[in-house]
Design a protein around this motif. Structure first.
Motif, PDB file in Angstrom:
ATOM      1  N   GLY A  96       0.740  -1.359  -0.002  1.00  0.00           N
ATOM      2  CA  GLY A  96      -0.033   0.031   0.062  1.00  0.00           C
ATOM      3  C   GLY A  96       0.979   1.426  -0.017  1.00  0.00           C
ATOM      4  O   GLY A  96       0.191   2.404   0.156  1.00  0.00           O
ATOM      5  N   ILE A  97       2.251   1.231  -0.100  1.00  0.00           N
ATOM      6  CA  ILE A  97       2.819   2.282   0.372  1.00  0.00           C
ATOM      7  C   ILE A  97       3.815   2.262  -1.046  1.00  0.00           C
ATOM      8  O   ILE A  97       4.602   1.308  -1.548  1.00  0.00           O
ATOM      9  CB  ILE A  97       4.037   2.365   1.214  1.00  0.00           C
ATOM     10  CG1 ILE A  97       2.941   2.458   2.447  1.00  0.00           C
ATOM     11  CG2 ILE A  97       4.820   3.430   1.151  1.00  0.00           C
ATOM     12  CD1 ILE A  97       3.795   2.304   3.790  1.00  0.00           C
ATOM     13  N   SER A  98       3.880   3.373  -1.944  1.00  0.00           N
ATOM     14  CA  SER A  98       4.553   3.481  -3.375  1.00  0.00           C
ATOM     15  C   SER A  98       6.215   3.237  -3.243  1.00  0.00           C
ATOM     16  O   SER A  98       6.741   3.887  -2.183  1.00  0.00           O
ATOM     17  CB  SER A  98       4.247   4.751  -4.016  1.00  0.00           C
ATOM     18  OG  SER A  98       2.895   4.680  -4.345  1.00  0.00           O
ATOM     19  N   ASP A  99       6.731   2.467  -3.861  1.00  0.00           N
ATOM     20  CA  ASP A  99       8.100   2.293  -3.950  1.00  0.00           C
ATOM     21  C   ASP A  99       8.959   3.193  -4.709  1.00  0.00           C
ATOM     22  O   ASP A  99      10.190   3.515  -4.462  1.00  0.00           O
ATOM     23  CB  ASP A  99       8.606   0.787  -4.179  1.00  0.00           C
ATOM     24  CG  ASP A  99       7.858  -0.375  -3.180  1.00  0.00           C
ATOM     25  OD1 ASP A  99       8.108   0.112  -2.032  1.00  0.00           O
ATOM     26  OD2 ASP A  99       7.158  -0.882  -3.818  1.00  0.00           O
ATOM     27  N   ASP A 100       8.373   3.613  -5.760  1.00  0.00           N
ATOM     28  CA  ASP A 100       9.245   4.983  -6.460  1.00  0.00           C
ATOM     29  C   ASP A 100       8.075   5.708  -7.083  1.00  0.00           C
ATOM     30  O   ASP A 100       6.762   5.460  -7.093  1.00  0.00           O
ATOM     31  CB  ASP A 100       9.860   4.250  -7.673  1.00  0.00           C
ATOM     32  CG  ASP A 100       9.213   3.294  -8.720  1.00  0.00           C
ATOM     33  OD1 ASP A 100       8.025   3.901  -9.013  1.00  0.00           O
ATOM     34  OD2 ASP A 100       9.719   2.624  -9.096  1.00  0.00           O
ATOM     35  N   LEU A 101       8.227   7.004  -7.589  1.00  0.00           N
ATOM     36  CA  LEU A 101       7.588   7.968  -8.109  1.00  0.00           C
ATOM     37  C   LEU A 101       8.474   8.745  -9.184  1.00  0.00           C
ATOM     38  O   LEU A 101       9.435   8.943  -9.191  1.00  0.00           O
ATOM     39  CB  LEU A 101       7.194   8.904  -7.002  1.00  0.00           C
ATOM     40  CG  LEU A 101       6.514  10.132  -7.585  1.00  0.00           C
ATOM     41  CD1 LEU A 101       5.220   9.797  -7.896  1.00  0.00           C
ATOM     42  CD2 LEU A 101       6.461  11.264  -6.431  1.00  0.00           C
TER      43      LEU A 101
END
Length: 224
Positions: A96-101
């Motif tokens: 549920g937490i983004s690893d990259d953007l």
């Protein structure tokens, strides 16, 4: 009382006692079954892969939450409300937490900034940027102590692929502790300015021509 009457009484008592035993056994079974079902439900709930984390993004930094569309761990972020995504966030491990953007702020189809969680702690800690728009990363900012703030910025100003200037905050006080400059692109720092006493002023300069530790501090604390 006759023998017949006494036998009848004993039979009645035995039947009542047996019925009571059956009722108690049935009640214990129901209780055990209920406990088992509750434990099973709790275990199933705990092992459920559904995440309760809710992410929000403000890519353009205007103080308002950006519109998002998420599917299969990929989130499209529309920061200006034009219907086109200016950023893409990816959650690879499904927590549920983004690893990259990846951010394309000007919408030209080229990514200008890339942020990633390199240590897997759930916080983005490395930011790679193309500040001159040539398609190559020329600045890398890092949060090395996982406090949520950038404490090291390395910049490649001549596009040779090597950092020419590195600015570092070693003690996480928000003030620059050291600036290292490689002016001839040989991979070795030619000038290092540092704040040795932690007063917020760069008070010591080291160059190839000047021994380390010589002070060039003016009365105002600024480096000459």
């Amino acid at each position: 009382m006759s023998e017949y009457d006494e036998a009848a009484v004993e039979e009645t008592v035995e039947e009542d006692y047996t019925s009571e035993q059956d009722a108690m056994a049935e009640e214990d079974y129901a209780s055990d079954t209920e406990s088992y079902d509750d434990a099973a439900l709790e275990e199933d709930y705990d092992s459920s892969p559904v995440s309760t984390v809710t992410e929000s993004f403000d890519v353009d930094g205007d103080g308002y939450e950006d519109s998002t569309i998420s599917s299969d761990g990929v989130t499209l972020i529309d920061s200006d409300g034009d219907g086109d995504a200016e950023a893409i966030a990816t959650d690879y491990d499904g927590d549920g937490i983004s690893d990259d953007l990846m951010v394309d702020a000007d919408g030209d189809g080229s990514v200008e900034s890339y942020a990633s969680d390199t240590d897997g702690d759930g916080m983005l800690d490395t930011y790679e940027s193309d500040t001159d728009g040539d398609g190559l990363t020329d600045q890398v900012s890092m949060d090395t102590n996982a406090d949520g703030y950038v404490d090291s910025v390395a910049t490649d100003s001549n596009a040779d692929g090597y950092a020419d200037t590195v600015i570092t905050d070693y003690n996480a006080d928000g003030l620059v502790d050291e600036i290292s400059v490689d002016s001839d692109a040989d991979g070795t720092a030619d000038t290092v300015l540092s704040d040795d006493d932690g007063d917020g002023f760069l008070d010591t300069a080291y160059t190839e021509a000047v021994p380390e530790g010589d002070s060039f501090q003016s009365q105002t604390g600024q480096v000459i």
